[in-house]
Design an enzyme around this catalytic site. Structure first.
Site, PDB file in Angstrom:
ATOM      1  N   HIS A 139      -5.609  24.099 -53.441  1.00  0.00           N
ATOM      2  CA  HIS A 139      -6.617  25.145 -53.698  1.00  0.00           C
ATOM      3  C   HIS A 139      -6.156  26.038 -54.851  1.00  0.00           C
ATOM      4  O   HIS A 139      -6.943  26.388 -55.733  1.00  0.00           O
ATOM      5  CB  HIS A 139      -6.810  26.045 -52.467  1.00  0.00           C
ATOM      6  CG  HIS A 139      -7.373  25.365 -51.263  1.00  0.00           C
ATOM      7  ND1 HIS A 139      -6.790  25.444 -50.021  1.00  0.00           N
ATOM      8  CD2 HIS A 139      -8.482  24.599 -51.099  1.00  0.00           C
ATOM      9  CE1 HIS A 139      -7.513  24.775 -49.135  1.00  0.00           C
ATOM     10  NE2 HIS A 139      -8.547  24.237 -49.775  1.00  0.00           N
ATOM     11  N   LYS A 176     -15.875  26.226 -36.471  1.00  0.00           N
ATOM     12  CA  LYS A 176     -14.845  25.284 -36.949  1.00  0.00           C
ATOM     13  C   LYS A 176     -13.499  25.516 -36.251  1.00  0.00           C
ATOM     14  O   LYS A 176     -12.534  24.831 -36.537  1.00  0.00           O
ATOM     15  CB  LYS A 176     -14.658  25.434 -38.468  1.00  0.00           C
ATOM     16  CG  LYS A 176     -15.689  24.678 -39.295  1.00  0.00           C
ATOM     17  CD  LYS A 176     -15.225  24.510 -40.727  1.00  0.00           C
ATOM     18  CE  LYS A 176     -16.148  23.595 -41.525  1.00  0.00           C
ATOM     19  NZ  LYS A 176     -15.696  23.420 -42.909  1.00  0.00           N
ATOM     20  N   ARG A 230     -10.912  15.360 -54.490  1.00  0.00           N
ATOM     21  CA  ARG A 230      -9.577  14.751 -54.426  1.00  0.00           C
ATOM     22  C   ARG A 230      -9.648  13.238 -54.577  1.00  0.00           C
ATOM     23  O   ARG A 230      -8.916  12.648 -55.337  1.00  0.00           O
ATOM     24  CB  ARG A 230      -8.908  15.092 -53.089  1.00  0.00           C
ATOM     25  CG  ARG A 230      -8.519  16.548 -52.963  1.00  0.00           C
ATOM     26  CD  ARG A 230      -8.188  16.893 -51.551  1.00  0.00           C
ATOM     27  NE  ARG A 230      -9.364  16.698 -50.699  1.00  0.00           N
ATOM     28  CZ  ARG A 230      -9.453  17.072 -49.446  1.00  0.00           C
ATOM     29  NH1 ARG A 230      -8.428  17.632 -48.848  1.00  0.00           N
ATOM     30  NH2 ARG A 230     -10.567  16.878 -48.763  1.00  0.00           N
ATOM     31  N   SER A 279      -5.737  21.201 -45.797  1.00  0.00           N
ATOM     32  CA  SER A 279      -5.235  22.234 -44.879  1.00  0.00           C
ATOM     33  C   SER A 279      -4.961  21.603 -43.513  1.00  0.00           C
ATOM     34  O   SER A 279      -3.970  21.908 -42.851  1.00  0.00           O
ATOM     35  CB  SER A 279      -6.278  23.343 -44.704  1.00  0.00           C
ATOM     36  OG  SER A 279      -6.576  23.940 -45.934  1.00  0.00           O
TER      37      SER A 279
END
Ligand code: PNS
Length: 170
Positions: free
Chosen positions: A25, A49, A98, A136
């Site tokens: 990030h 989440k 990515r 993450s």
């Protein structure tokens, strides 16, 4: 022929969960900040989440790591991203890609956001190759299982993760 110039400020939004921020990030923030006048890193407030860190904790970590960048600020939002972007006067949404696996989800979001507010453009940056495998989620899993994540997250985030997941002192 002279090129016409305007003095409008370009604001970009870099949205995400940032639970927590990784060096992937951060790489995107650094590169994105060079493309706009002001970059707003925007944390989605979404308790569904089941985040590891509260929005306040994520804001705190983000503010600390973006401190060196003069044109980067941190905020949080709920509701539609494009509405938040519009409130902040942003013309650009910044996202990182990515791998091919990110493409479909990102395309879907970008097309929906464009349908909602065509004046806001999504701009994609390819993740730095050193971070193309990084998420993450994976960092949390590796730390939780005692693995080494040095260089994958900022040191203060690593300390917070070890505190939260392994009970180490801060
Ligand atoms: O880092 P993430 O979790 O992949 O970020 C996803 C995010 C926050 C960009 C996305 O979930 C989002 O924009 N949510 C806000 C709700 C919204 O605007 N939905 C419609 C467009 S898909």
């Amino acid at each position: 022929m002279p090129v016409a110039t305007t003095s409008t400020t370009v604001v970009g939004i870099y949205p995400g969960s940032f639970d927590p921020i990784t060096n992937g990030h951060l790489d995107l923030i650094e590169r994105g900040a060079r493309l706009v006048d002001q970059l707003v890193v925007a944390i989605l407030q979404n308790e569904r989440k089941k985040p590891l860190f509260s929005v306040e904790e994520r804001m705190e970590m983000l503010c600390e790591v973006v401190r060196p960048f003069e044109n980067v600020v941190v905020d949080c939002f709920n509701g539609l991203l494009v509405d938040f972007a519009s409130r902040r006067g942003a013309r650009v949404i910044l996202r990182g890609i990515r791998a091919v696996s990110d493409y479909e989800y990102e395309l879907q979001m970008a097309l929906m956001n464009r349908r909602l507010r065509p004046e806001i453009e999504t701009v994609f940056l390819m993740a730095g190759e050193a971070f193309s495998f990084l998420s993450s989620q994976m960092v949390k899993e590796v730390i939780g299982l005692g693995g080494d994540v040095t260089g994958l997250v900022p040191p203060l985030v690593e300390a917070r993760l070890k505190h939260r997941l392994l009970g180490e002192t801060l």
